[in-house]
Design an enzyme around this catalytic site. Structure first.
Site, PDB file in Angstrom:
ATOM      1  N   CYS A   1       0.827  -1.200   0.000  1.00  0.00           N
ATOM      2  CA  CYS A   1       0.000   0.000   0.000  1.00  0.00           C
ATOM      3  C   CYS A   1       0.871   1.264   0.000  1.00  0.00           C
ATOM      4  O   CYS A   1       1.541   1.541  -0.988  1.00  0.00           O
ATOM      5  CB  CYS A   1      -0.982  -0.037   1.173  1.00  0.00           C
ATOM      6  SG  CYS A   1      -2.425   1.022   0.920  1.00  0.00           S
TER       7      CYS A   1
ATOM      8  N   GLU B   1      -2.480  -9.380   3.490  1.00  0.00           N
ATOM      9  CA  GLU B   1      -2.824  -9.908   4.814  1.00  0.00           C
ATOM     10  C   GLU B   1      -4.334  -9.941   5.027  1.00  0.00           C
ATOM     11  O   GLU B   1      -4.806 -10.526   6.026  1.00  0.00           O
ATOM     12  CB  GLU B   1      -2.163  -9.060   5.905  1.00  0.00           C
ATOM     13  CG  GLU B   1      -2.874  -7.778   6.272  1.00  0.00           C
ATOM     14  CD  GLU B   1      -2.755  -6.665   5.242  1.00  0.00           C
ATOM     15  OE1 GLU B   1      -3.408  -5.621   5.416  1.00  0.00           O
ATOM     16  OE2 GLU B   1      -2.007  -6.832   4.254  1.00  0.00           O
TER      17      GLU B   1
ATOM     18  N   HIS C   1      -3.778  -5.340  -0.019  1.00  0.00           N
ATOM     19  CA  HIS C   1      -3.428  -5.885   1.294  1.00  0.00           C
ATOM     20  C   HIS C   1      -3.468  -7.413   1.283  1.00  0.00           C
ATOM     21  O   HIS C   1      -4.519  -8.013   1.511  1.00  0.00           O
ATOM     22  CB  HIS C   1      -4.386  -5.338   2.358  1.00  0.00           C
ATOM     23  CG  HIS C   1      -4.134  -3.910   2.700  1.00  0.00           C
ATOM     24  ND1 HIS C   1      -3.311  -3.526   3.736  1.00  0.00           N
ATOM     25  CD2 HIS C   1      -4.559  -2.763   2.112  1.00  0.00           C
ATOM     26  CE1 HIS C   1      -3.253  -2.204   3.791  1.00  0.00           C
ATOM     27  NE2 HIS C   1      -4.000  -1.715   2.812  1.00  0.00           N
TER      28      HIS C   1
END
EC number: 6.3.5.5
Length: 382
Positions: A265, A350, A348
């Site tokens: 990001c 994750e 993202h």
């Protein structure tokens, strides 16, 4: 109590207040996810923003300690259509309304969120004010017009840790249990905190990393003194071009052609800026859990939260390869260096919240560090 949303163009939306009583001024944005509101509200990348949830129901599962991405909420205000008065979830430790009030976050419910989102979609994200303390629309508009734009704001250093620390996961949030059963070599990773989410730290740890977290203003000497196997540049809020210290650090670290680096990001954008690229502000940003990104013949459904993007035409194609695009608008979603173990993604991997399609990027980072370690061993033996 009654409440108002006043936008910078003079539009007024009326609803009912909840959470803390007061006024919050910031950039009004929207998130299209159907779940994960607690992770969204505590994601440091939302610092300085008033978040509108497009899904009509909010608060159904309450709040808990396990799903926090930071100790406290990052958003300035929460806007929703319907707020659940009573949560229903076995992990819930309280209501969303009580939790927001405890942390001083203003909320506004009962507004026409579809109309708000259509206005932001067509006109772009703009500043606004949410007020539940009786301040008049005229006074709120005056305050909104005096507020700074998100462009040019360095919010990363505001939310970054002020001290270095070693990450020690308080939860067992690794969703892939196979990783816990495999014997893994441990790698020392230095993570630069521009507003890092806990889920990122947990995924790095689950993949075999011992993570040392440093403040956003750290220099290359502080990073290299820890003798890292790799360096991670985190997510974060604000305008990436304003994070001068982070860009300078990335430039310094890129001078080592063998050092693995991974950015997510804001960290991805900082890598691009350090490589001579430029960024621009998106009309209304990418904030949701189902953004398709394509690259190398693979489409990943990704979780995203950003209001700026890299300009593909500003990157040197002889040195930088654009590996992924957001398939909704073709903006840059991933890059890598052609001759160094360095890469980044705009989304993202994750998740938290969101799909797990992109988790393999953590494994890629591990593989780059393993290759460097093996190369060092061969060099010592030769």
């Amino acid at each position: 109590m009654d409440g108002l949303l006043v936008l910078a163009d003079g539009t007024v939306f009326r609803g009912q207040g909840f959470g803390a009583k007061g006024t919050a001024i910031g950039e009004v944005v929207f998130n299209t996810g159907m779940s994960g509101y607690q992770e969204v509200i505590t994601d440091p990348s939302y610092t300085g923003q008033l978040i509108t949830f497009t899904y009509p129901e909010l608060g159904n599962t309450g709040v808990n300690q396990e799903d926090l991405e930071a100790d406290t909420p990052a958003v300035k205000a929460v806007l929703c259509r319907c707020l659940a008065p009573q949560p229903s979830n076995w992990r819930s430790s309280g209501t969303l309304e009580q939790w927001l009030e405890q942390h001083g976050v203003v909320g506004l419910k009962g507004i026409d969120t579809r109309a708000v989102v259509r206005q932001l979609r067509d006109g772009g994200a703009i500043n606004g004010a949410v007020s539940t303390d009786g301040t008049s629309p005229a006074e709120l508009l005056k305050q909104v017009l005096a507020a700074p734009s998100m462009a040019g704001q360095n919010l990363a250093e505001r939310v970054s840790t002020t001290r270095a620390y070693r990450w020690s996961s308080p939860t067992a949030a690794a969703f892939d249990r196979r990783l816990q059963d495999q014997p893994v070599d441990r790698y020392r990773v230095v993570a630069i905190d521009f507003g890092i989410k806990r889920a990122i730290l947990e995924r790095l740890s689950a993949h075999g990393c011992d993570v040392e977290v440093l403040p956003a203003g750290s220099d290359a000497d502080a990073v290299l003194a820890l003798k890292p196997d790799g360096v991670f540049l985190s997510n974060g809020p604000g305008d990436p071009s304003a994070v001068g210290s982070g860009i300078a650090l990335a430039k310094q670290l890129l001078s080592d052609p063998a050092l693995p680096m991974f950015g997510i990001c804001l960290g991805h954008q900082i890598l691009g800026l350090a490589l001579g690229g430029s960024t621009f502000k998106l009309g209304y940003g990418h904030r949701g859990l189902n953004h398709p990104c394509g690259g190398s013949g693979l489409v990943e459904i990704t979780s995203q939260n950003h209001g700026f993007a890299l300009d593909a035409n500003s990157l040197d194609p002889q040195r930088v390869a654009v590996t992924h695009h957001n398939l909704n608008d073709r903006t840059v979603a991933g890059l890598e260096l052609r001759d160094q173990p360095v890469f980044g993604v705009q989304y993202h991997p994750e998740a938290s919240p969101g799909p797990h399609d992109a988790d393999h990027h953590f494994a890629r980072f591990i593989n780059l560090m393993a290759s460097r370690r093996n190369a060092d061993k061969i060099e010592r033996l030769s």
